[in-house]
Design a protein around this motif. Sequence first.
Motif, mmCIF file in Angstrom:
data_model
loop_
_atom_site.group_PDB
_atom_site.id
_atom_site.type_symbol
_atom_site.label_atom_id
_atom_site.label_comp_id
_atom_site.label_asym_id
_atom_site.label_seq_id
_atom_site.Cartn_x
_atom_site.Cartn_y
_atom_site.Cartn_z
ATOM 1 N N PRO A 89 -46.332 -25.370 16.810
ATOM 2 C CA PRO A 89 -46.128 -25.493 15.365
ATOM 3 C C PRO A 89 -46.985 -24.535 14.541
ATOM 4 O O PRO A 89 -46.556 -24.080 13.477
ATOM 5 C CB PRO A 89 -46.509 -26.947 15.078
ATOM 6 N N LEU A 90 -48.166 -24.217 15.039
ATOM 7 C CA LEU A 90 -49.013 -23.285 14.283
ATOM 8 C C LEU A 90 -48.433 -21.863 14.331
ATOM 9 O O LEU A 90 -48.500 -21.124 13.344
ATOM 10 C CB LEU A 90 -50.450 -23.308 14.820
ATOM 11 N N GLN A 91 -47.867 -21.491 15.459
ATOM 12 C CA GLN A 91 -47.222 -20.172 15.544
ATOM 13 C C GLN A 91 -46.033 -20.110 14.578
ATOM 14 O O GLN A 91 -45.844 -19.120 13.874
ATOM 15 C CB GLN A 91 -46.749 -19.909 16.976
ATOM 16 N N THR A 92 -45.250 -21.174 14.552
ATOM 17 C CA THR A 92 -44.107 -21.224 13.629
ATOM 18 C C THR A 92 -44.583 -21.117 12.188
ATOM 19 O O THR A 92 -44.014 -20.383 11.376
ATOM 20 C CB THR A 92 -43.336 -22.547 13.828
ATOM 21 N N ALA A 93 -45.644 -21.836 11.873
ATOM 22 C CA ALA A 93 -46.157 -21.826 10.497
ATOM 23 C C ALA A 93 -46.692 -20.437 10.129
ATOM 24 O O ALA A 93 -46.503 -19.982 8.998
ATOM 25 C CB ALA A 93 -47.244 -22.886 10.346
ATOM 26 N N PHE A 94 -47.349 -19.755 11.049
ATOM 27 C CA PHE A 94 -47.817 -18.389 10.772
ATOM 28 C C PHE A 94 -46.633 -17.487 10.452
ATOM 29 O O PHE A 94 -46.704 -16.642 9.558
ATOM 30 C CB PHE A 94 -48.602 -17.829 11.967
ATOM 31 N N SER A 95 -45.567 -17.652 11.198
ATOM 32 C CA SER A 95 -44.378 -16.839 10.962
ATOM 33 C C SER A 95 -43.770 -17.170 9.596
ATOM 34 O O SER A 95 -43.470 -16.269 8.800
ATOM 35 C CB SER A 95 -43.373 -17.094 12.092
ATOM 36 N N GLU A 96 -43.619 -18.436 9.312
ATOM 37 C CA GLU A 96 -42.959 -18.844 8.066
ATOM 38 C C GLU A 96 -43.776 -18.502 6.826
ATOM 39 O O GLU A 96 -43.221 -18.239 5.760
ATOM 40 C CB GLU A 96 -42.672 -20.355 8.104
ATOM 41 N N HIS A 97 -45.095 -18.526 6.956
ATOM 42 C CA HIS A 97 -45.953 -18.268 5.788
ATOM 43 C C HIS A 97 -46.478 -16.833 5.755
ATOM 44 O O HIS A 97 -47.359 -16.522 4.965
ATOM 45 C CB HIS A 97 -47.123 -19.258 5.787
ATOM 46 N N HIS A 98 -45.983 -15.991 6.630
ATOM 47 C CA HIS A 98 -46.465 -14.602 6.700
ATOM 48 C C HIS A 98 -47.993 -14.582 6.852
ATOM 49 O O HIS A 98 -48.695 -13.904 6.104
ATOM 50 C CB HIS A 98 -46.032 -13.799 5.473
ATOM 51 N N GLY A 99 -48.460 -15.357 7.815
ATOM 52 C CA GLY A 99 -49.896 -15.450 8.051
ATOM 53 C C GLY A 99 -50.438 -14.289 8.856
ATOM 54 O O GLY A 99 -51.532 -14.382 9.404
ATOM 55 N N LEU A 100 -49.664 -13.235 8.951
ATOM 56 C CA LEU A 100 -50.144 -12.054 9.675
ATOM 57 C C LEU A 100 -49.461 -10.810 9.140
ATOM 58 O O LEU A 100 -48.371 -10.886 8.584
ATOM 59 C CB LEU A 100 -49.868 -12.168 11.181
ATOM 60 N N GLN A 101 -50.156 -9.705 9.304
ATOM 61 C CA GLN A 101 -49.535 -8.414 8.987
ATOM 62 C C GLN A 101 -49.601 -7.530 10.231
ATOM 63 O O GLN A 101 -48.646 -7.451 10.983
ATOM 64 C CB GLN A 101 -50.206 -7.788 7.766
ATOM 65 N N CYS A 102 -50.768 -6.939 10.510
ATOM 66 C CA CYS A 102 -50.819 -6.118 11.737
ATOM 67 C C CYS A 102 -50.828 -6.997 12.976
ATOM 68 O O CYS A 102 -50.438 -6.569 14.049
ATOM 69 C CB CYS A 102 -52.040 -5.195 11.718
ATOM 70 N N GLY A 103 -51.318 -8.222 12.836
ATOM 71 C CA GLY A 103 -51.313 -9.162 13.952
ATOM 72 C C GLY A 103 -52.505 -9.059 14.882
ATOM 73 O O GLY A 103 -52.601 -9.833 15.837
ATOM 74 N N TYR A 104 -53.425 -8.147 14.580
ATOM 75 C CA TYR A 104 -54.528 -7.967 15.537
ATOM 76 C C TYR A 104 -55.429 -9.201 15.611
ATOM 77 O O TYR A 104 -55.869 -9.590 16.690
ATOM 78 C CB TYR A 104 -55.368 -6.719 15.199
ATOM 79 N N CYS A 105 -55.646 -9.821 14.467
ATOM 80 C CA CYS A 105 -56.538 -10.991 14.446
ATOM 81 C C CYS A 105 -55.822 -12.262 14.898
ATOM 82 O O CYS A 105 -56.456 -13.294 15.122
ATOM 83 C CB CYS A 105 -57.072 -11.207 13.034
ATOM 84 N N THR A 106 -54.496 -12.198 14.970
ATOM 85 C CA THR A 106 -53.686 -13.418 15.075
ATOM 86 C C THR A 106 -53.982 -14.286 16.306
ATOM 87 O O THR A 106 -54.086 -15.514 16.169
ATOM 88 C CB THR A 106 -52.187 -13.069 14.994
ATOM 89 N N PRO A 107 -54.100 -13.730 17.505
ATOM 90 C CA PRO A 107 -54.383 -14.614 18.649
ATOM 91 C C PRO A 107 -55.666 -15.425 18.463
ATOM 92 O O PRO A 107 -55.686 -16.634 18.751
ATOM 93 C CB PRO A 107 -54.509 -13.635 19.834
ATOM 94 N N GLY A 108 -56.700 -14.787 17.954
ATOM 95 C CA GLY A 108 -57.951 -15.504 17.713
ATOM 96 C C GLY A 108 -57.807 -16.527 16.613
ATOM 97 O O GLY A 108 -58.334 -17.644 16.699
ATOM 98 N N MET A 109 -57.089 -16.159 15.543
ATOM 99 C CA MET A 109 -56.843 -17.105 14.445
ATOM 100 C C MET A 109 -56.102 -18.333 14.965
ATOM 101 O O MET A 109 -56.421 -19.477 14.596
ATOM 102 C CB MET A 109 -55.976 -16.447 13.366
#
Length: 169
Positions: A89-109
């Motif tokens: 669900p957190l991955q889905t929410a990141f996608s839906e809310h544009h919680g990433l741009q380059c995505g480099y920080c995303t796995p740690g976030m």
Amino acid sequence: MSAKVTITVTVNGQSYQREVEPRLLLVQFIRETLALTGTHIGCDTTYCGACTLLLNNEPVKSCTVLAVQADGGEVRTVEGLEKDGKLHPLQTAFSEHHGLQCGYCTPGMLMSGVYLLENNPNPTALEIKKGIQGNLCRCTGYKNIYAAIADAAEKMKAEGGATKQQAVA
Ligand code: FES
Ligand code: FES
């Protein structure tokens, strides 16, 4: 070169036994020895949080932990979040809310966020900020990340909680 030592580490539910040099960092073990490259290296100095994963269900910056320290332990990485083709669900929410741009920080976030939500299903805005205070993002300004985590908390409650047990099953 130091003599190699044999370690056994369970990663995303699968047990791996490997010979490693005592100086090998956990992030190198995950990325290079096991070829799980979802965990990123941003700074190598415990600063950025890109290398965050869960070791024995505690978030750690894996550039600061030796692989031998994980011997006998259980690691969860971003690769383990998806289950049976279904995003966490957190991955889905990141996608839906544009919680990433380059995505480099995303796995740690994501791993810091998962830890937060598994241990505090109803985080306040301040608790969400504190939950990812060790993770830097140079792109998003954090606002969408906070929104994604808050939304994921609601999604997880609605689904009856994507529990720790489910996540490591
Ligand atoms: S790579 Fe580990 S904190 Fe930046
Ligand atoms: S999305 Fe680029 S560093 Fe966070």
